[in-house]
Motif scaffolding. Sequence first.
Motif, PDB file in Angstrom:
ATOM      1  N   THR A 142      -4.477  -5.114 -16.289  1.00  0.00           N
ATOM      2  CA  THR A 142      -4.278  -4.139 -17.366  1.00  0.00           C
ATOM      3  C   THR A 142      -4.658  -2.735 -16.900  1.00  0.00           C
ATOM      4  OG1 THR A 142      -4.734  -5.832 -19.016  1.00  0.00           O
ATOM      5  CG2 THR A 142      -4.899  -3.550 -19.743  1.00  0.00           C
ATOM      6  N   MET A 143      -5.801  -2.627 -16.224  1.00  0.00           N
ATOM      7  CA  MET A 143      -6.254  -1.326 -15.730  1.00  0.00           C
ATOM      8  C   MET A 143      -5.312  -0.786 -14.660  1.00  0.00           C
ATOM      9  SD  MET A 143      -9.924  -0.237 -14.140  1.00  0.00           S
ATOM     10  CE  MET A 143     -10.776  -0.268 -15.701  1.00  0.00           C
ATOM     11  N   LEU A 149       0.905   3.739 -14.608  1.00  0.00           N
ATOM     12  CA  LEU A 149       1.703   4.517 -15.559  1.00  0.00           C
ATOM     13  C   LEU A 149       1.204   5.950 -15.674  1.00  0.00           C
ATOM     14  CD1 LEU A 149       2.284   1.971 -18.480  1.00  0.00           C
ATOM     15  CD2 LEU A 149       3.925   2.715 -16.744  1.00  0.00           C
ATOM     16  N   ALA A 150      -0.110   6.124 -15.612  1.00  0.00           N
ATOM     17  CA  ALA A 150      -0.688   7.465 -15.730  1.00  0.00           C
ATOM     18  C   ALA A 150      -0.565   8.254 -14.427  1.00  0.00           C
ATOM     19  CB  ALA A 150      -2.150   7.358 -16.138  1.00  0.00           C
ATOM     20  N   PRO A 160      -2.480   7.008  -4.507  1.00  0.00           N
ATOM     21  CA  PRO A 160      -2.395   6.270  -5.780  1.00  0.00           C
ATOM     22  C   PRO A 160      -3.450   5.151  -5.833  1.00  0.00           C
ATOM     23  CG  PRO A 160      -0.228   6.509  -4.794  1.00  0.00           C
ATOM     24  CD  PRO A 160      -1.218   6.992  -3.776  1.00  0.00           C
ATOM     25  N   VAL A 161      -4.083   5.007  -6.981  1.00  0.00           N
ATOM     26  CA  VAL A 161      -5.174   4.049  -7.148  1.00  0.00           C
ATOM     27  C   VAL A 161      -4.666   2.662  -7.551  1.00  0.00           C
ATOM     28  CG1 VAL A 161      -7.264   3.580  -8.486  1.00  0.00           C
ATOM     29  CG2 VAL A 161      -6.767   5.897  -7.743  1.00  0.00           C
ATOM     30  N   ALA A 162      -3.569   2.599  -8.287  1.00  0.00           N
ATOM     31  CA  ALA A 162      -3.079   1.335  -8.848  1.00  0.00           C
ATOM     32  C   ALA A 162      -2.850   0.239  -7.801  1.00  0.00           C
ATOM     33  CB  ALA A 162      -1.812   1.573  -9.659  1.00  0.00           C
ATOM     34  N   PRO A 163      -2.248   0.541  -6.639  1.00  0.00           N
ATOM     35  CA  PRO A 163      -2.054  -0.554  -5.666  1.00  0.00           C
ATOM     36  C   PRO A 163      -3.367  -1.187  -5.202  1.00  0.00           C
ATOM     37  CG  PRO A 163      -0.692   1.327  -5.089  1.00  0.00           C
ATOM     38  CD  PRO A 163      -1.591   1.770  -6.197  1.00  0.00           C
TER      39      PRO A 163
END
Length: 191
Positions: A142-143, A149-150, A160-163
């Motif tokens: 979820t995070m 998305l943000a 990028p932090v998501a990966p």
Amino acid sequence: MALYFITLSFILRKMEAKKPKMEKNRQENEKTAKQSYLDQISVLSGEVGSFATALMVTIVTINIITRALFNYPIPGFYEITGLMGVFFYSFGLVYAAFLGSHVTVTILSSRVKKPQVRRILETFRRLLLFIYCSLLVYAGATMAWQQGLAGEVTDELKIPVAPFRMVIVVAFIVLGLVMLIGKQKPRGEEH
């Protein structure tokens, strides 16, 4: 700085000392039977974690040298080592679970004499850990999704932090599976 190089040489010597034992174990495993996919993924996790550790040590060493000799630290040093820590910690958890190296509390199970009751306790423990890992996977995914998305990035290098969050999620998926269905080697038996 001398302490750092002593520590680095100690780590490298430890890694070299384990190679013959690991090679012997690897050959024995190949002779006996093919490992299950989960075991292979667990071993690969250990290798990824080891590589991340070596890379982190190298980056720290280079940063110390460039700062001392040229008064020039590596740009984004803390971000890079923090992101490498994702691999080190996440995959290290999986490999430690595979080896049975995590700290365990056996105050209850050690007092139980009946094997059937011990198996029930072990099954309950594994199920509880799987549920915990599942909750962490849900929260982490979820995070990661929200950060993706943000468009969240690191401050200095804009990575990028998501990966990296998804790497943690994948590691907890494997950890949950190892805890639920993995063979989990007894303490002291190394791979």
